[in-house]
Design a protein around this motif. Structure first.
Motif, PDB file in Angstrom:
ATOM      1  N   PRO A 288     -31.619  -7.567  54.706  1.00  0.00           N
ATOM      2  CA  PRO A 288     -31.548  -6.102  54.763  1.00  0.00           C
ATOM      3  C   PRO A 288     -30.123  -5.628  54.508  1.00  0.00           C
ATOM      4  CG  PRO A 288     -31.596  -6.980  56.977  1.00  0.00           C
ATOM      5  CD  PRO A 288     -31.781  -8.158  56.057  1.00  0.00           C
ATOM      6  N   VAL A 289     -29.988  -4.477  53.835  1.00  0.00           N
ATOM      7  CA  VAL A 289     -28.659  -3.930  53.532  1.00  0.00           C
ATOM      8  C   VAL A 289     -28.684  -2.419  53.646  1.00  0.00           C
ATOM      9  CG1 VAL A 289     -27.953  -5.796  51.982  1.00  0.00           C
ATOM     10  CG2 VAL A 289     -29.200  -3.825  51.060  1.00  0.00           C
ATOM     11  N   SER A 290     -27.464  -1.850  53.648  1.00  0.00           N
ATOM     12  CA  SER A 290     -27.286  -0.411  53.497  1.00  0.00           C
ATOM     13  C   SER A 290     -26.347  -0.220  52.319  1.00  0.00           C
ATOM     14  CB  SER A 290     -26.690   0.211  54.764  1.00  0.00           C
ATOM     15  OG  SER A 290     -26.487   1.603  54.574  1.00  0.00           O
ATOM     16  N   MET A 291     -26.723   0.635  51.353  1.00  0.00           N
ATOM     17  CA  MET A 291     -25.929   0.798  50.141  1.00  0.00           C
ATOM     18  C   MET A 291     -25.355   2.211  50.059  1.00  0.00           C
ATOM     19  SD  MET A 291     -28.413  -1.556  47.684  1.00  0.00           S
ATOM     20  CE  MET A 291     -27.433  -1.290  46.217  1.00  0.00           C
ATOM     21  N   GLY A 292     -24.901   2.616  48.872  1.00  0.00           N
ATOM     22  CA  GLY A 292     -24.231   3.898  48.731  1.00  0.00           C
ATOM     23  C   GLY A 292     -25.118   5.091  49.022  1.00  0.00           C
ATOM     24  N   ASP A 293     -24.542   6.071  49.732  1.00  0.00           N
ATOM     25  CA  ASP A 293     -25.321   7.252  50.108  1.00  0.00           C
ATOM     26  C   ASP A 293     -25.420   8.243  48.941  1.00  0.00           C
ATOM     27  OD1 ASP A 293     -22.903   8.575  49.978  1.00  0.00           O
ATOM     28  OD2 ASP A 293     -22.656   8.745  52.149  1.00  0.00           O
ATOM     29  N   GLU A 294     -25.950   9.441  49.221  1.00  0.00           N
ATOM     30  CA  GLU A 294     -26.170  10.435  48.175  1.00  0.00           C
ATOM     31  C   GLU A 294     -24.876  10.824  47.465  1.00  0.00           C
ATOM     32  OE1 GLU A 294     -28.970  11.877  47.018  1.00  0.00           O
ATOM     33  OE2 GLU A 294     -30.253  10.613  48.263  1.00  0.00           O
ATOM     34  N   LYS A 322      -9.317  12.075  51.481  1.00  0.00           N
ATOM     35  CA  LYS A 322      -8.181  12.568  52.243  1.00  0.00           C
ATOM     36  C   LYS A 322      -8.626  13.000  53.645  1.00  0.00           C
ATOM     37  CE  LYS A 322      -5.845  14.281  48.093  1.00  0.00           C
ATOM     38  NZ  LYS A 322      -5.268  15.468  47.418  1.00  0.00           N
ATOM     39  N   PRO A 323      -7.692  13.022  54.587  1.00  0.00           N
ATOM     40  CA  PRO A 323      -8.048  13.498  55.940  1.00  0.00           C
ATOM     41  C   PRO A 323      -8.686  14.878  55.876  1.00  0.00           C
ATOM     42  CG  PRO A 323      -5.865  12.524  55.943  1.00  0.00           C
ATOM     43  CD  PRO A 323      -6.281  12.599  54.503  1.00  0.00           C
ATOM     44  N   GLY A 324      -9.709  15.075  56.682  1.00  0.00           N
ATOM     45  CA  GLY A 324     -10.439  16.337  56.666  1.00  0.00           C
ATOM     46  C   GLY A 324     -11.745  16.241  55.903  1.00  0.00           C
ATOM     47  N   ASP A 325     -11.828  15.274  55.002  1.00  0.00           N
ATOM     48  CA  ASP A 325     -13.082  15.061  54.283  1.00  0.00           C
ATOM     49  C   ASP A 325     -14.068  14.393  55.232  1.00  0.00           C
ATOM     50  OD1 ASP A 325     -15.116  13.780  52.598  1.00  0.00           O
ATOM     51  OD2 ASP A 325     -13.816  14.253  50.896  1.00  0.00           O
ATOM     52  N   PRO A 326     -15.331  14.866  55.292  1.00  0.00           N
ATOM     53  CA  PRO A 326     -16.305  14.244  56.199  1.00  0.00           C
ATOM     54  C   PRO A 326     -16.503  12.749  55.955  1.00  0.00           C
ATOM     55  CG  PRO A 326     -17.147  16.326  55.367  1.00  0.00           C
ATOM     56  CD  PRO A 326     -15.886  16.037  54.599  1.00  0.00           C
ATOM     57  N   ALA A 327     -16.222  12.318  54.717  1.00  0.00           N
ATOM     58  CA  ALA A 327     -16.400  10.895  54.384  1.00  0.00           C
ATOM     59  C   ALA A 327     -15.138  10.072  54.634  1.00  0.00           C
ATOM     60  CB  ALA A 327     -16.828  10.747  52.929  1.00  0.00           C
ATOM     61  N   ASN A 362     -29.221   4.360  53.424  1.00  0.00           N
ATOM     62  CA  ASN A 362     -27.961   4.101  52.716  1.00  0.00           C
ATOM     63  C   ASN A 362     -26.867   5.031  53.241  1.00  0.00           C
ATOM     64  OD1 ASN A 362     -29.093   2.145  50.985  1.00  0.00           O
ATOM     65  ND2 ASN A 362     -29.906   3.751  49.644  1.00  0.00           N
ATOM     66  N   VAL A 363     -25.804   4.423  53.794  1.00  0.00           N
ATOM     67  CA  VAL A 363     -24.746   5.227  54.395  1.00  0.00           C
ATOM     68  C   VAL A 363     -23.349   4.801  53.940  1.00  0.00           C
ATOM     69  CG1 VAL A 363     -26.106   5.778  56.461  1.00  0.00           C
ATOM     70  CG2 VAL A 363     -24.671   3.710  56.434  1.00  0.00           C
ATOM     71  N   SER A 364     -23.270   3.925  52.976  1.00  0.00           N
ATOM     72  CA  SER A 364     -21.944   3.416  52.577  1.00  0.00           C
ATOM     73  C   SER A 364     -21.307   4.305  51.510  1.00  0.00           C
ATOM     74  CB  SER A 364     -22.061   1.984  52.057  1.00  0.00           C
ATOM     75  OG  SER A 364     -22.460   1.972  50.701  1.00  0.00           O
ATOM     76  N   HIS A 365     -20.080   3.947  51.131  1.00  0.00           N
ATOM     77  CA  HIS A 365     -19.357   4.650  50.072  1.00  0.00           C
ATOM     78  C   HIS A 365     -19.559   3.958  48.719  1.00  0.00           C
ATOM     79  CE1 HIS A 365     -17.438   6.117  53.734  1.00  0.00           C
ATOM     80  NE2 HIS A 365     -16.897   7.106  53.028  1.00  0.00           N
ATOM     81  N   GLY A 366     -20.672   3.281  48.564  1.00  0.00           N
ATOM     82  CA  GLY A 366     -20.986   2.591  47.310  1.00  0.00           C
ATOM     83  C   GLY A 366     -21.047   1.092  47.456  1.00  0.00           C
ATOM     84  N   CYS A 367     -20.596   0.580  48.589  1.00  0.00           N
ATOM     85  CA  CYS A 367     -20.622  -0.868  48.818  1.00  0.00           C
ATOM     86  C   CYS A 367     -22.013  -1.317  49.271  1.00  0.00           C
ATOM     87  CB  CYS A 367     -19.598  -1.251  49.882  1.00  0.00           C
ATOM     88  SG  CYS A 367     -17.888  -0.976  49.378  1.00  0.00           S
ATOM     89  N   ILE A 368     -22.197  -2.625  49.336  1.00  0.00           N
ATOM     90  CA  ILE A 368     -23.431  -3.208  49.860  1.00  0.00           C
ATOM     91  C   ILE A 368     -23.083  -3.802  51.215  1.00  0.00           C
ATOM     92  CG2 ILE A 368     -25.287  -4.862  49.457  1.00  0.00           C
ATOM     93  CD1 ILE A 368     -24.613  -4.738  46.469  1.00  0.00           C
ATOM     94  N   GLY A 369     -23.567  -3.161  52.276  1.00  0.00           N
ATOM     95  CA  GLY A 369     -23.200  -3.559  53.634  1.00  0.00           C
ATOM     96  C   GLY A 369     -24.280  -4.400  54.298  1.00  0.00           C
ATOM     97  N   PHE A 370     -23.860  -5.442  55.019  1.00  0.00           N
ATOM     98  CA  PHE A 370     -24.759  -6.370  55.699  1.00  0.00           C
ATOM     99  C   PHE A 370     -24.469  -6.403  57.192  1.00  0.00           C
ATOM    100  CE2 PHE A 370     -24.490  -7.798  51.374  1.00  0.00           C
ATOM    101  CZ  PHE A 370     -25.691  -8.421  51.074  1.00  0.00           C
ATOM    102  N   GLY A 395     -26.830   6.097  41.143  1.00  0.00           N
ATOM    103  CA  GLY A 395     -25.502   5.921  40.563  1.00  0.00           C
ATOM    104  C   GLY A 395     -25.566   5.528  39.091  1.00  0.00           C
ATOM    105  N   ASP A 396     -24.526   5.869  38.358  1.00  0.00           N
ATOM    106  CA  ASP A 396     -24.414   5.510  36.950  1.00  0.00           C
ATOM    107  C   ASP A 396     -23.817   4.102  36.847  1.00  0.00           C
ATOM    108  OD1 ASP A 396     -24.466   5.627  34.218  1.00  0.00           O
ATOM    109  OD2 ASP A 396     -23.122   7.365  34.035  1.00  0.00           O
TER     110      ASP A 396
END
Length: 416
Positions: A288-294, A322-327, A362-370, A395-396
């Protein structure tokens, strides 16, 4: 009264008998095929055969054969600059013989050479050095055995026009079936065809492939399909002296043997939240993994594992946050890190805050998380050159040179 001479000639005042005797000597020599260069007193030089049409040439008190002039073909020319170190250094002689040659740097380092059996030519053995002054001395004899020594000089390509390259994989490395061969030159390449001709790639499985230029300095090579598992690929680069263009000359030859391991190809399904690894076309594990979000969907298509680090340090600023960005996540330490792209896509152990979402969102910034166990398993069972195919993502494709995106280029376009 005067007595007659035994020759039957009468002596006359003024040495007539002596003159007659000298004339006789000249005639005898002429009858033997020769002519004295020095003209006897009282005889006009113009009455004798010319030197050019004679078998001997005149010199005061000496008779020497007439010989054809020595002709030399010397390379490089005297005073030549920016000589390619791979260019032949040679000497050829016609109507003569080479007796000796010395070719040395100004520091006294000698360059060895070989002679033709008949002494008609000499050539240096091996290449010269870059950015070096050379002294070139040769001794030649003509057909009469007369010796002449000549010295000239030349200099090779300067350091400012010397090009090298970085090569990957390194010699002896073991990689996965998706690993392209890569050469990055230190200088732009204009003469691409000459470079490709100087690089010979062979596979123990008999596979052939094609070069693809990603920039004016970077070229890669791959077959149409993945490399055959458990084979050896050899890249033999005979680039020393190859003109890259704009006066830039390559300074190296190198041969690398790359060992291809088992065929390991994983499919990362963004919709199913799964990572399935097949080894030699047999499924061995699904995790199982979590991948990049919307906002940061994982890039689609093929990625080749680039490098592995047991521990790594990620910074949100590296992907423009940058600081202040929700991500924004500041700086974090991660474990079991395997790079997929230069821009920052990885396989890695997810942050603890993401554990609840693994396998369902999927909640990552584009990575494949385990999860920790899954990340450790992948880290221990996959290696550089192995392949991950990302499917069912919004994603493209990543840029083709953002890592090893070679397999996302259609073969008809790659082989151009």
């Amino acid at each position: 009264m005067e007595t007659e001479s035994t020759s039957g000639l009468r002596p006359r005042r003024g040495g007539t008998v002596k003159k007659i005797a000298l004339l006789a000597v000249v005639c005898i020599l002429a009858a033997g095929g020769g002519v004295f260069a020095a003209v006897a007193p009282g005889f006009a030089r113009g009455s004798m055969e010319s030197e050019a049409g004679s078998a001997v040439r005149s010199a005061p008190g000496v008779a020497s054969p007439v010989v054809a002039p020595v002709k030399l073909d010397v390379s490089p020319d005297d005073g030549a600059k920016q000589v390619n170190p791979a260019a032949p250094v040679s000497l050829k002689v016609t109507n003569g013989r080479i007796e000796g040659v010395t070719l040395t740097t100004t520091g006294g380092e000698a360059v060895q050479g070989t002679f033709a059996g008949d002494g008609s030519s000499w050539s240096a053995v091996g290449p010269l050095k870059f950015n070096t002054e050379y002294s070139y001395t040769y001794v030649v004899t003509d057909g009469a055995g007369r010796e002449k020594s000549t010295t000239h000089s030349f200099s090779t390509v300067s350091s400012s026009h010397e090009a090298d390259a970085a090569i990957y994989p390194l010699d002896g490395m073991k990689v996965g079936v998706g690993q392209p061969l890569q050469v990055i030159f230190s200088e732009p390449v204009v003469n691409r065809a000459e470079v490709e001709k100087a690089i010979k790639v062979t596979s123990s499985a008999g596979q052939t492939g094609a070069f693809h230029w990603f920039s004016d300095t970077m070229v890669r090579y791959r077959p149409e399909g993945f490399w055959a598992a458990n084979t050896t690929v050899t890249m033999d680069m005979q680039l020393f002296g190859v003109d890259l263009g704009n006066g830039q000359i390559a300074n190296f030859n190198k041969k690398v043997n790359v060992n291809i391991g088992d065929k390991r190809v994983a499919i990362a399904d963004s919709a199913a939240h799964t990572f399935t690894l097949s080894v030699n076309d047999q499924v061995v594990k699904t995790l199982p993994v979590s991948m990049g979000d919307e906002r940061f969907p994982s890039a689609r298509g093929y990625a080749v594992l680039m490098e592995k680090n047991r521990y790594d340090h990620f910074r949100a600023a590296s992907i423009g946050l940058k600081p202040g960005d929700p991500a924004y996540y500041g700086e974090v330490d991660v474990e079991y890190s395997i790079r997929l792209t230069l821009s920052g896509a990885y396989i890695h152990q997810a942050l603890e805050s993401a554990y609840p979402f693994i396998g369902n969102k999927n909640v990552s910034h584009g990575c494949i998380g385990f999860a920790p166990e899954g990340a450790a398993w992948v880290y221990n069972n996959m290696t550089t050159g192995d392949v991950v195919q990302v499917i069912n993502t919004k994603g493209d494709y990543a840029a083709h040179d953002d890592g090893y995106g070679d397999w996302n280029i259609p073969w008809t376009e790659y082989d151009n």
